[in-house]
Design an enzyme around this catalytic site. Structure first.
Site, PDB file in Angstrom:
ATOM      1  N   HIS A  72       5.702  -3.023 -38.658  1.00  0.00           N
ATOM      2  CA  HIS A  72       4.860  -1.901 -39.790  1.00  0.00           C
ATOM      3  C   HIS A  72       5.087  -1.659 -41.372  1.00  0.00           C
ATOM      4  CE1 HIS A  72       5.378  -0.150 -35.890  1.00  0.00           C
ATOM      5  NE2 HIS A  72       4.008  -0.663 -36.140  1.00  0.00           N
TER       6      HIS A  72
HETATM    7  S1  FES Z   1       7.792  -0.370 -39.587  1.00  0.00           S
HETATM    8 FE1  FES Z   1       7.393   0.664 -37.385  1.00  0.00          FE
HETATM    9  S2  FES Z   1       8.793   0.013 -36.595  1.00  0.00           S
HETATM   10 FE2  FES Z   1       9.887  -0.850 -38.203  1.00  0.00          FE
END
Ligand code: FES
Length: 203
Positions: A162
């Site tokens: 993410h």
């Molecule tokens: S940014 Fe979501 S698990 Fe690392």
């Protein structure tokens, strides 16, 4: 099999501990398929129970990272270059917790509550698991503009799941999904070349 990633800048596509498992969140499950570093001192059973892990770091060169397993988690040992150590802390204002004040008992032992989050300025020891949902961030050690990162990137780690980013002290950048810095595990140096992960130096 060597567990040291040689050469800098690091290629983000290069093998890392868990990247193949990406963000399925299956950190524990992924370990069963990954060869373990040969320098472990305890037995497999002792390791599973959480015994400290002794690591030979004599072959680790500046700009390299090695990965060992402790309590079922990947622990990264990064040897920072002189340039990385000497670089002024220009990006502290962009970090969510530059002084590592959050959840200190869980994330940052007293001896790592400093700019480099480390006992020795050149050696970073962190658990390589993103504090968002448990993916394994990838190495992005080279500073400067590159894919998926800002133009003033100082070098660090990018979580592919993410987009959380961490600097070379494992400190998370602001406004990212990951809430906290990477965990610094208990550790101590037995000598210049031997590191013990999982145990603090007791008085
Ligand atoms: S940014 Fe979501 S698990 Fe690392």
């Amino acid at each position: 099999m060597s567990d040291i990633d040689r050469g800098a800048p690091m290629d983000p596509a290069k093998r890392t501990w868990l990247i193949a498992s990406s963000c399925v969140g299956a950190v524990g499950a992924a370990f069963t398929a990954v060869p373990l570093v040969s320098s472990f001192a305890p037995s497999e059973r002792a390791k599973a129970a959480g015994a400290p892990v002794e690591v030979d770091i004599s072959a680790l060169q500046p700009g390299e990272k090695m990965t060992v397993e402790w309590r079922g988690k990947p622990v990264w040992i990064v040897k920072r270059t002189k340039e990385q150590i000497d670089a002024p802390p220009k990006h502290d204002g962009e970090l969510a917790d530059p002084q590592s004040k959050r959840n200190q008992d869980e994330l940052t032992p007293a001896y790592a509550r400093n700019e480099g989050r480390s006992i020795k300025p050149e050696l970073l020891v962190v658990v390589g698991i993103c504090t968002h949902l448990g993916c394994s961030p990838t190495d992005r050690f080279a500073a400067g503009a590159q894919a998926s990162l800002p133009d003033d990137w100082p070098g660090g780690f990018l979580c592919p799941c993410h987009g959380s980013t961490f600097d070379l002290a494992g400190r998370v950048f602001k406004n990212k999904p990951a809430p906290d810095n990477l965990e610094v595990p208990p550790h101590t140096y037995l000598s210049e070349t031997r590191l013990l992960i999982g145990e603090d130096k007791k008085a």
